[in-house]
Each structure stands twice: as C-alpha cells, then as structure tokens.
Design a protein around this motif. Structure first.
Motif, PDB file in Angstrom:
ATOM      1  N   THR A  56      41.984  92.823 -74.360  1.00 48.69           N
ATOM      2  CA  THR A  56      41.729  92.675 -72.923  1.00 48.69           C
ATOM      3  C   THR A  56      42.144  91.299 -72.394  1.00 48.69           C
ATOM      4  N   ASN A  57      43.223  90.748 -72.973  1.00 48.87           N
ATOM      5  CA  ASN A  57      43.650  89.390 -72.601  1.00 48.87           C
ATOM      6  C   ASN A  57      43.927  89.214 -71.108  1.00 48.87           C
ATOM      7  N   PHE A  58      44.317  90.295 -70.428  1.00 49.33           N
ATOM      8  CA  PHE A  58      44.748  90.159 -69.028  1.00 49.33           C
ATOM      9  C   PHE A  58      43.699  90.734 -68.068  1.00 49.33           C
ATOM     10  N   ILE A  59      42.452  90.860 -68.545  1.00 52.77           N
ATOM     11  CA  ILE A  59      41.374  91.387 -67.687  1.00 52.77           C
ATOM     12  C   ILE A  59      40.324  90.295 -67.519  1.00 52.77           C
ATOM     13  N   THR A  60      40.157  89.807 -66.287  1.00 57.16           N
ATOM     14  CA  THR A  60      39.083  88.830 -66.046  1.00 57.16           C
ATOM     15  C   THR A  60      38.610  88.924 -64.589  1.00 57.16           C
ATOM     16  N   GLY A  61      37.360  88.569 -64.371  1.00 57.18           N
ATOM     17  CA  GLY A  61      36.783  88.581 -63.024  1.00 57.18           C
ATOM     18  C   GLY A  61      36.426  89.972 -62.520  1.00 57.18           C
ATOM     19  N   GLN A  62      36.446  90.957 -63.413  1.00 60.55           N
ATOM     20  CA  GLN A  62      36.260  92.361 -62.992  1.00 60.55           C
ATOM     21  C   GLN A  62      34.819  92.842 -63.206  1.00 60.55           C
ATOM     22  N   THR A  63      34.456  93.846 -62.440  1.00 61.10           N
ATOM     23  CA  THR A  63      33.176  94.534 -62.649  1.00 61.10           C
ATOM     24  C   THR A  63      33.484  95.982 -62.984  1.00 61.10           C
ATOM     25  N   ILE A  64      33.068  96.405 -64.159  1.00 57.97           N
ATOM     26  CA  ILE A  64      33.363  97.772 -64.609  1.00 57.97           C
ATOM     27  C   ILE A  64      32.055  98.573 -64.583  1.00 57.97           C
ATOM     28  N   TYR A  65      32.103  99.728 -63.951  1.00 57.64           N
ATOM     29  CA  TYR A  65      30.908 100.567 -63.825  1.00 57.64           C
ATOM     30  C   TYR A  65      30.762 101.526 -65.003  1.00 57.64           C
ATOM     31  N   VAL A  66      29.548 101.592 -65.511  1.00 57.77           N
ATOM     32  CA  VAL A  66      29.201 102.590 -66.547  1.00 57.77           C
ATOM     33  C   VAL A  66      27.985 103.303 -65.969  1.00 57.77           C
ATOM     34  N   ASP A  67      28.241 104.241 -65.060  1.00 62.87           N
ATOM     35  CA  ASP A  67      27.146 104.729 -64.214  1.00 62.87           C
ATOM     36  C   ASP A  67      27.196 106.226 -63.922  1.00 62.87           C
ATOM     37  N   GLY A  68      27.938 106.984 -64.731  1.00 65.82           N
ATOM     38  CA  GLY A  68      28.011 108.428 -64.484  1.00 65.82           C
ATOM     39  C   GLY A  68      28.538 108.750 -63.096  1.00 65.82           C
ATOM     40  N   GLY A  69      29.328 107.844 -62.536  1.00 65.41           N
ATOM     41  CA  GLY A  69      29.960 108.108 -61.243  1.00 65.41           C
ATOM     42  C   GLY A  69      29.124 107.764 -60.024  1.00 65.41           C
ATOM     43  N   LYS A  70      27.926 107.212 -60.215  1.00 63.50           N
ATOM     44  CA  LYS A  70      27.039 106.927 -59.074  1.00 63.50           C
ATOM     45  C   LYS A  70      27.693 106.021 -58.037  1.00 63.50           C
ATOM     46  N   SER A  71      28.498 105.062 -58.490  1.00 66.80           N
ATOM     47  CA  SER A  71      29.086 104.087 -57.561  1.00 66.80           C
ATOM     48  C   SER A  71      30.152 104.698 -56.652  1.00 66.80           C
ATOM     49  N   LYS A  88       8.396 105.670 -61.660  1.00 66.04           N
ATOM     50  CA  LYS A  88       7.539 106.861 -61.535  1.00 66.04           C
ATOM     51  C   LYS A  88       8.373 108.102 -61.827  1.00 66.04           C
ATOM     52  N   LYS A  89       7.707 109.145 -62.419  1.00 64.29           N
ATOM     53  CA  LYS A  89       8.416 110.357 -62.852  1.00 64.29           C
ATOM     54  C   LYS A  89       9.220 110.990 -61.698  1.00 64.29           C
ATOM     55  N   GLU A  90       8.566 111.076 -60.508  1.00 67.17           N
ATOM     56  CA  GLU A  90       9.261 111.743 -59.392  1.00 67.17           C
ATOM     57  C   GLU A  90      10.457 110.911 -58.910  1.00 67.17           C
ATOM     58  N   VAL A  91      10.337 109.581 -59.007  1.00 67.42           N
ATOM     59  CA  VAL A  91      11.460 108.710 -58.602  1.00 67.42           C
ATOM     60  C   VAL A  91      12.618 108.908 -59.575  1.00 67.42           C
ATOM     61  N   LEU A  92      12.284 108.950 -60.868  1.00 69.80           N
ATOM     62  CA  LEU A  92      13.319 109.126 -61.899  1.00 69.80           C
ATOM     63  C   LEU A  92      14.041 110.467 -61.727  1.00 69.80           C
ATOM     64  N   GLU A  93      13.256 111.530 -61.465  1.00 67.45           N
ATOM     65  CA  GLU A  93      13.857 112.862 -61.285  1.00 67.45           C
ATOM     66  C   GLU A  93      14.830 112.872 -60.105  1.00 67.45           C
ATOM     67  N   LYS A  94      14.427 112.174 -59.021  1.00 69.74           N
ATOM     68  CA  LYS A  94      15.283 112.080 -57.826  1.00 69.74           C
ATOM     69  C   LYS A  94      16.578 111.344 -58.155  1.00 69.74           C
ATOM     70  N   LEU A  95      16.432 110.255 -58.914  1.00 69.89           N
ATOM     71  CA  LEU A  95      17.605 109.445 -59.259  1.00 69.89           C
ATOM     72  C   LEU A  95      18.578 110.229 -60.142  1.00 69.89           C
ATOM     73  N   VAL A  96      18.033 110.955 -61.114  1.00 78.79           N
ATOM     74  CA  VAL A  96      18.895 111.757 -62.002  1.00 78.79           C
ATOM     75  C   VAL A  96      19.578 112.850 -61.176  1.00 78.79           C
ATOM     76  N   GLY A  97      18.835 113.444 -60.242  1.00 72.71           N
ATOM     77  CA  GLY A  97      19.384 114.494 -59.379  1.00 72.71           C
ATOM     78  C   GLY A  97      20.524 113.988 -58.507  1.00 72.71           C
ATOM     79  N   ALA A  98      20.496 112.691 -58.176  1.00 79.87           N
ATOM     80  CA  ALA A  98      21.541 112.106 -57.316  1.00 79.87           C
ATOM     81  C   ALA A  98      22.771 111.677 -58.114  1.00 79.87           C
ATOM     82  N   GLN A  99      22.708 111.799 -59.434  1.00 80.93           N
ATOM     83  CA  GLN A  99      23.842 111.400 -60.279  1.00 80.93           C
ATOM     84  C   GLN A  99      24.935 112.469 -60.243  1.00 80.93           C
TER      85      GLN A  99
END
Ligand SMILES: NC(=O)c1ccc[n+]([C@@H]2O[C@H](COP(=O)([O-])OP(=O)(O)OC[C@H]3O[C@@H](n4cnc5c(N)ncnc54)[C@H](O)[C@@H]3O)[C@@H](O)[C@H]2O)c1
Length: 245
Positions: free
Chosen positions: A225-240, A191-202
C-alpha cells in the motif's frame, strides 16, 4: 529486532484484539496497549509472549504515553506500525449529556490517538518508514445520541488527513478505517431494540465481525500500500452508502 514491531491500542478486547491476532499471524511482533490488565494479560497469554507483549497504559494520559514510547524505543529500537484503536462511547441525546461525557470521549478517542500519533511520528520520521492506522467510525457522519462520539471520530479523520500530509515526505503513511456496526462489547452496550433497528438499517442486514476490520488493517499496514495515504476506508456492510432501503 528482525520482526516488524506493531503497537495496537485497545488491544485487550474486541476489534483491537482481532487486529493484534491478525498482525501476529502476518508475522509482526505486537505490543498490546490497554487500560484493562485482566483482559490484556489474557489476550497476551492466548497470543503467546514470544509473539507479543502487554503494556498497561492509558492513551489519554500524556506522561503515560511518553513513558510507553521511551520503554518501547529502549526495548525494540523501532516502531513499524501504530494502530490507534482504543475508544469508548458515552451515548445520550445532547440535552441529557453531561459535559464530562463529552470531555471523556474526546479525551480518549481523539486526544489519546493524537498523543500516540505524536510520539510515533517523531520516531517514524527519523526512521523514514512507518504505517499509522487510525480507527474512526462510520458514525463520524452522524448518529443520534452520539454528538460526542461522532465529533471524536470526525476528528480522527481530520487528524489522519493532516498527519498524512506532514509525514508523506518521510515515507510514513497515515490512513483511517471506519467500521460500521461490529459485534463487540461496545455494541453490546446498546439497548436490544436500538441494535435491532441498526441491523435492520444495514444494506447487508448483518453486523460485522472484529476480524472484518482486522483484515483491512492487515492490508493497509502491508507493503502493498505504498501509494495509499490520507484515506478513510469503510468496513461497514455498506451503511455509508446512505441508501434507506
Ligand atoms: N464495535 C463497533 O461497532 C465499532 C464501530 C465503529 C468503530 N468502532 C471503534 O473501534 C474501536 C474498538 O472498539 P471495540 O468495539 O472493539 O470496543 P471494546 O470496548 O470491545 O474495546 C475497546 C478497548 O479499548 C480499551 N481502552 C479504553 N480506553 C482506553 C484508554 N484510555 N487507553 C487504552 N485503552 C483503552 C478498553 O479497555 C478495551 O480493551 C473503538 O475506537 C471504537 O470506537 C467500533
């Protein structure tokens, strides 16, 4: 085949399409897997049949997944990269959520990715080479209205970590990317208002683009990236980071 072979699920639209386009630009031959034949064939036409192929497959159906891998092995004889990107949402507060919507989200997002991982693991283990990339979500940490989705995406992180341990000795890496709010058809369902809230919280006060995720996938499946495994990388504008303001 001279080129590396990459499978991308949910490749017809949104983030999966951007990942496919990026991997093609990186020089890989991409097998586009999706349940949407119209968008799938459109994406294939845009990319070109000399650089990609389209496979109509429901990743949550075990027999379809097995048939897919048999066909790919027969045609190409190798799988270098698997990107498990296909996913859906069926949001509701838990007191309004049908158990069918819980089952469907787990079946596609988590079990579907697991089925794809199992078939790819069998081949990559023998090859002693491969890269698996699972698309989770920042929402694994918890989002109201997404008890089903958050659970499925938390499951993806557990799957990624356990499989990284199993495949590590075979030169196969397994990582996850956790996108935040990305501008696709999936977020247009909000919903538009939910999306606006989410963007505002970024922290960035913006949504990300599918290409932002694609660049990270491109890096993680690259030879750098031979030595990178088992990782979770965030692409989230800093939300995490979790800061309120
Ligand atoms: N858009 C976001 O903000 C966001 C944020 C975090 C994580 N994600 C994750 O990124 C992934 C892609 O999301 P998107 O926003 O591009 O969604 P999208 O709805 O634009 O695209 C998803 C694609 O998956 C396909 N698909 C659905 N069920 C399938 C199945 N059973 N088998 C094969 N293909 C199937 C759809 O046909 C579609 O082409 C999903 O896993 C999603 O959970 C998205």
């Amino acid at each position: 085949m001279e080129k590396q072979i990459a499978i991308v699920t949910g490749a017809a639209n949104g983030i999966g399409k951007a990942i496919s386009q990026r991997l093609v630009a990186d020089g890989l031959f991409v097998l586009l897997v999706d349940v949407d034949p119209i968008s799938g064939n459109k994406t294939l036409a845009e990319i070109g049949t000399d650089k990609a192929a389209f496979y109509l497959t429901d990743i949550s159906d075990e027999s379809q997944v097995k048939a897919l891998f048999q066909s790919i092995e027969k045609s190409y004889g190798q799988i270098d990269v698997l990107v498990n990107n296909a996913g859906i949402i069926r949001d509701n507060m838990i007191w309004n959520m049908d158990s069918a919507d819980f089952d469907l989200v787990i079946k596609i997002n988590l079990k579907g990715s697991w089925l794809m991982c199992r078939e790819a693991a069998r081949i990559m283990k023998q090859q002693k080479a491969g890269r698996i990339l699972n698309i989770s979500s920042r929402a694994w940490m918890g989002n109201k209205g997404q008890t089903n989705y958050s659970a499925s995406k938390a499951g993806i992180i557990g799957l990624t970590r356990a499989l990284a341990l199993e495949l590590g000795p075979y030169n196969v890496s397994v990582n996850a990317v956790a996108p935040g709010l990305i501008d696709t058809a999936l977020t247009k369902e909000l919903k538009k208002e939910v999306l606006e809230k989410l963007v505002g919280a970024q922290p960035t006060k913006t949504m990300g683009k599918p290409e932002d995720v694609a660049h990270m996938v491109s890096f993680l499946v690259s030879p750098h990236t031979n030595f990178i495994t088992g990782q979770t990388i965030y692409v989230d504008g800093g939300k995490s980071i979790g800061a309120g303001i």
